[in-house]
Design a protein around this motif. Structure first.
Motif, PDB file in Angstrom:
ATOM      1  N   THR A 199       0.931  -1.956   0.089  1.00  0.00           N
ATOM      2  CA  THR A 199       0.170  -0.506   0.328  1.00  0.00           C
ATOM      3  C   THR A 199       0.803   1.298  -0.182  1.00  0.00           C
ATOM      4  O   THR A 199       0.588   2.412  -0.666  1.00  0.00           O
ATOM      5  CB  THR A 199      -0.742  -0.358   1.194  1.00  0.00           C
ATOM      6  OG1 THR A 199      -1.820  -1.108   1.462  1.00  0.00           O
ATOM      7  CG2 THR A 199      -1.303   1.156   1.403  1.00  0.00           C
ATOM      8  N   LEU A 221       2.234   1.993  -3.054  1.00  0.00           N
ATOM      9  CA  LEU A 221       0.561   2.880  -4.407  1.00  0.00           C
ATOM     10  C   LEU A 221       0.402   4.385  -3.885  1.00  0.00           C
ATOM     11  O   LEU A 221       0.271   4.776  -4.435  1.00  0.00           O
ATOM     12  CB  LEU A 221      -0.411   1.818  -4.032  1.00  0.00           C
ATOM     13  CG  LEU A 221      -0.484   0.927  -4.993  1.00  0.00           C
ATOM     14  CD1 LEU A 221      -1.718   0.039  -5.182  1.00  0.00           C
ATOM     15  CD2 LEU A 221      -0.132   0.937  -6.610  1.00  0.00           C
ATOM     16  N   THR A 222       0.807   4.598  -2.317  1.00  0.00           N
ATOM     17  CA  THR A 222       0.476   6.117  -2.330  1.00  0.00           C
ATOM     18  C   THR A 222       1.541   6.541  -2.701  1.00  0.00           C
ATOM     19  O   THR A 222       1.639   7.702  -2.771  1.00  0.00           O
ATOM     20  CB  THR A 222       0.625   6.054  -0.511  1.00  0.00           C
ATOM     21  OG1 THR A 222      -0.292   4.482   0.223  1.00  0.00           O
ATOM     22  CG2 THR A 222       0.403   6.947   0.039  1.00  0.00           C
ATOM     23  N   TRP A 257      -6.499   5.289  -6.380  1.00  0.00           N
ATOM     24  CA  TRP A 257      -7.224   4.944  -5.797  1.00  0.00           C
ATOM     25  C   TRP A 257      -7.471   4.574  -4.717  1.00  0.00           C
ATOM     26  O   TRP A 257      -8.145   4.363  -3.823  1.00  0.00           O
ATOM     27  CB  TRP A 257      -7.827   7.244  -5.417  1.00  0.00           C
ATOM     28  CG  TRP A 257      -7.448   7.943  -5.241  1.00  0.00           C
ATOM     29  CD1 TRP A 257      -7.288   8.687  -6.490  1.00  0.00           C
ATOM     30  CD2 TRP A 257      -7.039   9.095  -4.681  1.00  0.00           C
ATOM     31  NE1 TRP A 257      -6.445   9.460  -6.429  1.00  0.00           N
ATOM     32  CE2 TRP A 257      -6.088  10.091  -5.044  1.00  0.00           C
ATOM     33  CE3 TRP A 257      -7.563   9.198  -3.373  1.00  0.00           C
ATOM     34  CZ2 TRP A 257      -5.784  11.192  -4.703  1.00  0.00           C
ATOM     35  CZ3 TRP A 257      -6.606   9.900  -3.043  1.00  0.00           C
ATOM     36  CH2 TRP A 257      -6.555  11.333  -3.325  1.00  0.00           C
ATOM     37  N   THR A 293      -5.647   1.768  -4.171  1.00  0.00           N
ATOM     38  CA  THR A 293      -4.356   2.511  -2.806  1.00  0.00           C
ATOM     39  C   THR A 293      -5.339   2.055  -1.158  1.00  0.00           C
ATOM     40  O   THR A 293      -4.931   1.660  -0.222  1.00  0.00           O
ATOM     41  CB  THR A 293      -3.972   3.553  -2.898  1.00  0.00           C
ATOM     42  OG1 THR A 293      -3.443   3.872  -4.137  1.00  0.00           O
ATOM     43  CG2 THR A 293      -3.244   3.585  -2.477  1.00  0.00           C
TER      44      THR A 293
END
Lengths: 415, 265
Positions: B45, B48-49, B73, B76
């Motif tokens: 995560t 991805l952030t 989004w 994420t």
């Protein structure tokens, strides 16, 4: 609202849900029946002051029924959750029709037009269900409000807000005015058009358009495939913005490097671009093209009103320049009340409406064919006297929502 | 970071989630494996952030304009719901569904890459843009988790292993999701008034937002009527389909031709 793990009540066995569903269905069918019998004319919202009188009468009726006949079986059923739930489903189903079918003209003899499925939100079935829904919601609100208990505050705010927003939004729609005001640079106008009735109206003030302008994003260049009418993706998967030194590569085809960029230029007698004042010219770029082992240099432009676009071939494709998308468009205006009085200057821009004389003025559009050379600005003048009431409803919903969230989180912590 | 790096970042996130999930088996008996597993899943995560933040910076606008960007989004955020539920309720299975859904949405984005486009049309340049879309996305994420949890509970019920904790969780996820849907709907109305002159125009997207809101409003009233929780699990399982129509299905409906909300991605 804790969920019990032991068996709860089955859906159709619960206090009158089946009866409420059948009733809702009959009401919807009756509404469609009226549409069939009245050539699908739909409903017309009462105008001022009848809309307010209707609201007051309807509100009083709910109060009287809720307070004086609370023990009556019919009133109790009309304000009960089973009917509320079936009306929610009814509203969702009618909205589903409106969410799938385009709400526009159909052949008059088509089933869609005969039942007014193409104007569902102003149809009799929608009106019936909404009125019953408001009645049901109103009764439950009265019962939760009187006697007042702080514990019911969330219910009152959420349901009360919804009641106010829905009733005032619908009844106020007959007084909503949305008028288009076409303005030309250097001219004043107080003439507006109603798009629904196609009528011309005179505003109580005039608007003088000093200047209309458009800010654009930086122009881009791309490789166009005329055979398939599509753009070829670059290695970097970006549509490159034009600026000096930018290089784009199309694998297996070639590359383009921007050697020089003139954001505002016009061609001279020999056709060479010469820089001119901002917004007087068109963008030009000198590019170096490397393809099939050959290197060449040339000018490209997206063109404009008096300049032809210039694009160059690269293999079976073309290097083209596209004007940047509009970033912002705005009108510098002066508004004044006819016959003297209030006068203001303002800039109208998308998302930044301006209030004047009880009207809200919006930057709406322009002559898209002329693009940034447009001298026409379309302004929308909106008047909605019921807006404060609807917004009161919205803010009550949000306040109730905050309490609902807080209560939910608290219960979740306890679960 | 641009879309060129996206596939490798997406695969890195999926690899982290997969490896972390596999390590959950030995993690039951070993603290070292447990810590490593969680570090890997959270790293997925974080990757991805990181991509989202750097993509936002390169784009010079919030990456919330295209369908692909909203999927990013979503991918994420949804595993975060699974992680939070486990840390709060000690329910372990939800996170696998959440990471699976996230991987599915990343896969869709890899198969249908977005075009890098900085331009943001004037109507979207508003202080309402980010709160309206983010509130909706978090709402969708919570309601997706409640739907997945609803289906899981349906299966458990078939197997005769009914879990009151699981049913309670799907309820609270739906409740929080509904709160966010409500905020999203009202924010959208307030924004529409500023941008388009009226707060409600029965645009197909608005209509579908209302239908989804009514679907969950119906759910809350069913709960108030003390409906059998096993039926409610089915209801939550199916309700998400309405949200999916609202999110991207509406683009393919006949009504969408006149919508101001059709995504460009």
């Amino acid at each position: 609202m804790a969920v019990k793990s032991n068996a709860g009540k089955p859906l159709f066995g619960t206090g009158g849900f089946r009866g409420a569903s059948v009733f809702t269905l009959i009401v919807i069918l009756a509404g469609f029946g009226i549409e069939l019998l009245t050539s699908a004319r739909g409903i017309v919202m009462p105008g001022w002051p009848f809309n307010l009188l209707f609201l007051l009468f309807f509100g009083a009726l709910i109060f009287v029924a809720g307070l004086m006949f609370r023990e009556n079986d019919l009133v109790s059923w009309l304000g009960g959750i089973p009917l509320g739930l079936s009306l929610i489903i009814g509203l969702a189903l009618l909205s589903f029709v409106g969410g799938v079918l385009p709400q526009e003209k159909y052949p008059p003899d088509s089933l869609v037009a005969l039942l007014r499925l193409n104007g569902i939100f102003s149809s009799w079935p929608f009106a019936f269900i909404t009125i019953l829904f408001l009645f049901n919601l109103g009764l439950s609100l009265v019962w939760k409000t009187i006697p007042f208990r702080v514990a019911n505050l969330q219910f009152m705010l959420f349901h009360g807000g919804f009641w106010i927003a829905l009733s005032c939004g619908l009844l106020g729609s007959s007084q909503l005015q949305r008028l288009v005001v076409p303005l030309y640079e250097g001219q004043a106008s107080n003439v507006a058009y109603d798009r629904n009735t196609e009528q011309t109206l005179t505003l109580p003030f005039s608007i003088y358009l000093r200047d209309f302008r458009i800010d654009q994003y930086i122009p881009q260049f791309a490789l166009y495939d005329p055979q398939h009418d599509q753009l070829i993706e670059t290695r970097s998967k970006q549509v490159p913005e034009i600026s000096k030194g930018v290089r784009a590569e199309w694998p297996g085809i070639g590359s383009v490097t921007v050697l020089e960029y003139l954001s505002n230029a016009l061609p001279d007698a020999q056709g060479h671009p010469v820089p001119v004042e901002v917004n007087k010219g068109v963008p030009f770029a000198r590019v170096r093209i490397e393809a099939e082992g050959k290197v060449s240099e040339t000018w490209i432009t997206s063109g404009g009103p008096h300049v032809k676009p210039q694009y160059v071939p690269m293999g079976d494709y073309f290097i083209v320049m596209a004007e940047g998308d509009p970033k912002a468009f705005m009108s510098d205006v002066m508004m004044k009340v006819d016959g003297g009085g209030d006068r203001i200057t303002a800039t109208l821009e998308v998302n930044k409406p301006v209030d004047f004389q009880g009207w809200k003025l919006y930057q709406m559009g322009y002559d898209e064919k002329a693009g940034r050379w447009s001298t026409l600005s379309l302004v929308e003048a909106v008047r909605d006297p019921w807006l404060p009431a609807v917004y009161t409803g919205f803010f009550m919903i949000m306040a109730g929502n905050v309490l609902f969230f807080w209560k939910g989180v608290k219960k979740m912590e306890e679960a | 970071m641009t879309l060129v790096e996206f596939p490798s970042m997406a695969f890195a996130a999926i690899a982290c989630w997969s490896a972390g999930s596999l390590l959950q088996f030995p993690a039951k008996s070993s603290k070292v494996f447990s810590t490593t597993s969680w570090l890997l899943m959270i790293s997925g995560t974080i990757v991805l952030t990181w991509f989202l933040v750097s993509y936002w910076m390169v784009l010079e606008r919030p990456p919330l304009r295209t369908l692909g960007e909203t999927r990013l989004w979503y991918a994420t955020l949804i595993p975060v719901v699974g992680f939070l539920v486990e840390s709060r309720y000690k329910i372990r299975w939800l996170k696998y569904y959440c990471m699976g859904l996230a991987a599915l949405f990343l896969g869709i984005n890899i198969m249908h890459p977005d075009v890098f486009q900085k331009a943001l049309m004037p109507a979207l340049q508003s202080p309402w843009f980010v709160p309206h879309v983010v509130v909706y996305l978090v709402g969708y994420v919570l309601l997706a988790a409640s739907s997945v949890s609803g289906w899981h509970n349906v299966i458990l019920n078939f197997l005769g292993k009914r879990s009151s904790k699981g049913e309670s969780m799907s309820h609270y996820l739906a409740l929080l999701g509904f709160v966010l849907l409500t905020f999203g709907l009202v924010f959208g109305a307030l924004w529409a008034k500023e941008a388009w002159g009226h707060y409600w125009t029965w645009d197909p997207k608005e209509t579908w937002a209302l239908i989804s809101w009514l679907a969950y409003l119906g759910y809350l009233h069913l709960v108030t009527m003390k409906t059998d929780s096993r039926i409610l699990q089915w209801y939550l399982g199916f309700s998400f389909i309405v949200l999916l129509v609202c999110w991207f299905g509406v683009n393919y409906l006949p009504s969408a031709q006149n919508s101001v909300h059709t995504y460009s991605g």
